[in-house]
Write a protein that holds these residues in place. Structure first.
Motif, PDB file in Angstrom:
ATOM      1  N   ALA B 430       0.837  -1.210   0.000  1.00  0.00           N
ATOM      2  CA  ALA B 430       0.000   0.000   0.000  1.00  0.00           C
ATOM      3  C   ALA B 430       0.863   1.247   0.000  1.00  0.00           C
ATOM      4  O   ALA B 430       0.657   2.153   0.810  1.00  0.00           O
ATOM      5  CB  ALA B 430      -0.939  -0.021   1.211  1.00  0.00           C
ATOM      6  N   PRO B 432       1.737   3.579  -2.968  1.00  0.00           N
ATOM      7  CA  PRO B 432       1.669   3.921  -4.396  1.00  0.00           C
ATOM      8  C   PRO B 432       2.929   4.649  -4.858  1.00  0.00           C
ATOM      9  O   PRO B 432       3.461   5.489  -4.131  1.00  0.00           O
ATOM     10  CB  PRO B 432       0.448   4.844  -4.475  1.00  0.00           C
ATOM     11  N   GLY B 433       3.390   4.300  -6.041  1.00  0.00           N
ATOM     12  CA  GLY B 433       4.549   4.973  -6.624  1.00  0.00           C
ATOM     13  C   GLY B 433       5.880   4.335  -6.260  1.00  0.00           C
ATOM     14  O   GLY B 433       6.920   4.723  -6.784  1.00  0.00           O
ATOM     15  N   SER B 434       5.858   3.353  -5.373  1.00  0.00           N
ATOM     16  CA  SER B 434       7.124   2.744  -4.930  1.00  0.00           C
ATOM     17  C   SER B 434       7.554   1.645  -5.903  1.00  0.00           C
ATOM     18  O   SER B 434       6.730   1.075  -6.612  1.00  0.00           O
ATOM     19  CB  SER B 434       6.977   2.192  -3.516  1.00  0.00           C
ATOM     20  N   ARG B 439       8.725  -4.721  -3.295  1.00  0.00           N
ATOM     21  CA  ARG B 439       7.351  -5.133  -2.973  1.00  0.00           C
ATOM     22  C   ARG B 439       7.372  -6.188  -1.863  1.00  0.00           C
ATOM     23  O   ARG B 439       8.406  -6.827  -1.617  1.00  0.00           O
ATOM     24  CB  ARG B 439       6.670  -5.701  -4.222  1.00  0.00           C
ATOM     25  N   ALA B 505       7.094   7.931  -4.360  1.00  0.00           N
ATOM     26  CA  ALA B 505       6.417   8.280  -3.094  1.00  0.00           C
ATOM     27  C   ALA B 505       7.285   9.239  -2.273  1.00  0.00           C
ATOM     28  O   ALA B 505       8.502   9.279  -2.426  1.00  0.00           O
ATOM     29  CB  ALA B 505       6.123   7.018  -2.301  1.00  0.00           C
ATOM     30  N   ASP B 523       1.819   3.869   2.870  1.00  0.00           N
ATOM     31  CA  ASP B 523       2.192   5.269   2.680  1.00  0.00           C
ATOM     32  C   ASP B 523       1.959   6.093   3.948  1.00  0.00           C
ATOM     33  O   ASP B 523       2.241   7.282   3.975  1.00  0.00           O
ATOM     34  CB  ASP B 523       1.446   5.887   1.482  1.00  0.00           C
TER      35      ASP B 523
END
Lengths: 68, 541
Positions: B430, B432-434, B439, B505, B523
């Motif tokens: 959770a 976003p943008g990473s 992951r 992020a 985030d």
């Protein structure tokens, strides 16, 4: 999502076909087979798209079947 | 009664009588490890450093001769660094980045591993396996000195096991005769031909490759560069289907000849025959001494299940790959890294036994990935049909002229750690943008942090990593603590940490497992979500 082009796409089909055959002039069967393998790899890299390549592999295999 | 199966390079754990041998009833231990090879010692080290008592049994008194595994990957060094013995491996090892690929008498291309900057450890080192094992055992000795409950019993051969629901009984032979102990958990690290696997009648399915490799370790004065040279269809006489030249420490070079299936093993191992091959390869007038030689075969196979009740298999005992890609010892070390913290939490009553099942899921996935990669390399190096051979040589012919063909050239896809994408232990992704590389399930990439490196600060326990935002302090659930670590912009001198963990992020919170794999990322700080992810990562999900 890209799809394999299976409709005519080469402007002068006769000319390309003649070039393809001429390419093998004077080669032994073994040399011809090696040339074909190199050509497949060159063209496959140009296509690049995994899905189109998969469709191309399937199309080539399917057209060789004589059972239906 | 106790025969030597091989000569020792280092005698590291001479037989000593244990009080267990005089006990009236079998003494029960929390963990017994069968096999004191690299994976067995690594498993014991991980457990012992957690304070979990562990007994390692081996039928020899030290490390066998022969360089064997010589390529150790970055991830292995990072794991060893977590155990406290990475630096000495790096200091002793040969760092290499350049490779050359030849086909018959011409060079096809060169490659550079071009390791990404901002990691403490290089992509690979070459180091003889006996040294690698010695460093692990020496680390065990230092840990024992400060109370780590690890025992290595040399000249203790396991002859029979009786597996019950909640323990295993082992019959052991020693120079002083037999005795019996029991274990809550038995870890089988007894190698590719695992006697334990055989005693338990367990399967080991896969593909057999009909090929032999002649290895020669030679000491020579000649100045070859520190590069990996690989030949397809080498031009030297009797060199076989492929050949590898690679540098090891101490002026030793590894030469591998792939000499086919139908050979006279004893004849091939005679010094004059090995010398004939080497002379043809190295050229006349190159002086060398043969330090060690061997012929080996390999298979690509794995057990269906790595856990059988209270018996767990790791390393070559559980899975075997071809040597191409250095995925044997490197994957075994990752097994130990994965199993250690899970078994530790279970034995300390802080996680359910189901957590050990996640070891099997995750490492079986990794084994399949390794087998896939090494099988593909093997098929490229040793084509199985005339057509396959035709395409292989077409690739090599094209690779000499065109960059596009070089990715097809496969002389072994060098070991990289597996990301556990489908593990039940993963929590939310959770952030976003990473980047995808960080992951959930992925191993944490290193990055400069302050005057040191990020991985120095991760591992051995759960860490809650706040980047560009304060981690909310330590968070505990079910007796397991996630320790807070906050990284501010000025701690990230090169920006590599933000690039690898935040991407687009601005801030992020990571929950990192004791084996330095990402469990979840967000985030923003949500303590309930973090607690829930921690539960999940401990097998309580």
């Amino acid at each position: 999502m890209a799809d394999l082009v299976t409709t005519p796409n080469i402007a002068d089909a006769d000319a390309f076909y003649a070039d393809l055959i001429a390419l093998h002039d004077g080669l032994t069967e073994e040399e011809s087979a090696a040339l074909n393998a190199r050509l497949i790899l060159v063209l496959a890299n140009h296509v690049g798209d995994a899905q189109v390549l998969r469709q191309a592999l399937d199309a080539a295999r399917a057209a060789g079947r004589r059972d239906g | 009664m106790l025969d030597d199966r091989y000569d020792l390079a280092f005698r590291l754990y001479p037989y000593a009588r244990s009080p267990d041998q005089d006990a009236a009833a079998p003494v029960r231990h929390p963990v017994v490890v069968m096999g004191a090879g690299p994976i067995g010692i690594a498993t014991a080290l991980d457990l012992g450093l957690q304070g979990v008592p562990v007994v390692v049994l081996d039928d020899h008194e030290g490390v066998g001769q022969g360089s064997r595994a010589i390529c150790f990957a970055k991830r292995t060094l990072e794991i060893c660094a977590r155990w406290g013995c990475g630096q000495e491996m790096l200091d002793k090892g040969v760092v290499w980045n350049l490779g050359k690929v030849f086909h018959a008498d011409r060079k096809v291309f060169e490659f550079n591993l071009l390791p990404e900057a901002g990691h403490r450890y290089p992509a690979f080192i070459n180091l003889q396996q006996p040294h690698f094992e010695r460093f692990l055992v020496e680390r065990v000795r230092r840990a024992q000195d400060v109370g780590a409950p690890i025992e290595i019993r040399g000249r203790n051969r396991v002859d029979a096991v009786a597996v019950a629901d909640d323990h295993v009984t082992l019959d052991i032979t020693t120079p002083d005769g037999p005795y019996r102990i029991a274990a809550d958990w038995l870890i089988g690290c007894d190698g590719a031909s695992s006697p334990l696997r055989r005693m338990m009648g367990l399967d080991f399915e896969g593909r057999v490759f009909q090929d032999n490799f002649l290895i020669a370790d030679i000491r020579m004065e000649a100045e070859f560069p520190t590069e990996r040279w690989f030949w397809f269809e080498p031009p030297f006489r009797d060199a076989g289907a492929s050949c590898l030249l690679h540098r090891q420490p101490d002026g030793i070079w590894r030469v591998d000849f792939q000499i086919g299936w139908d050979i006279d093993r004893a004849a091939e191992l005679r010094e004059e025959n090995i010398r004939a091959r080497l002379d043809a390869m190295l050229g006349a007038g190159v002086g060398y001494e043969i330090v060690w030689s061997s012929i080996y075969t390999f298979q690509c196979r794995r057990m269906t299940r790595f856990r059988h009740g209270r018996v767990v298999f790791a390393g070559d005992a559980a899975h075997q790959v071809s040597p191409f890609g250095a995925r044997g010892a490197n994957s075994g070390i990752q097994d130990a890294d994965n199993l250690g913290w899970k078994l530790g939490l279970v034995l300390q009553g802080r996680a359910p036994e189901a957590l050990v099942d996640s070891y099997c899921t995750e490492r079986r996935h990794a084994a399949d990935e390794n087998i896939l990669n090494s099988t593909r390399a093997t098929d490229f190096i040793t084509p199985k049909s005339a057509t396959s051979h035709l395409f292989r040589n077409a690739v090599l012919d094209l690779a000499a002229h065109h960059a596009f063909a070089r990715p097809f050239v496969n002389s072994g896809r060098l070991s990289v750690p597996c990301a556990y994408d489908d593990t039940p232990l993963n929590g939310p992704d959770a952030l976003p943008g990473s980047p995808a590389r960080t992951r959930p399930g992925a191993p944490c990439p290193d990055a400069p942090l302050g005057a040191g490196f990020l991985l120095d600060r991760l591992g051995g326990r759960f860490v809650l990593l706040g980047i560009g935002t304060d981690a909310p302090g330590d968070i505990a659930s079910g007796g397991v603590m996630a320790e807070a670590l906050t990284v501010a912009a000025h701690d990230d001198p090169t920006g590599a940490l933000a690039e690898r963990y935040l991407g687009e992020a601005r801030r992020g919170v990571y929950l990192v497992r004791p084996d330095q794999h990402v469990a979840a990322r967000w985030d923003h700080v949500d303590t309930d979500a973090i607690r829930s992810a921690l539960d999940r990562a401990c097998g309580r999900g």
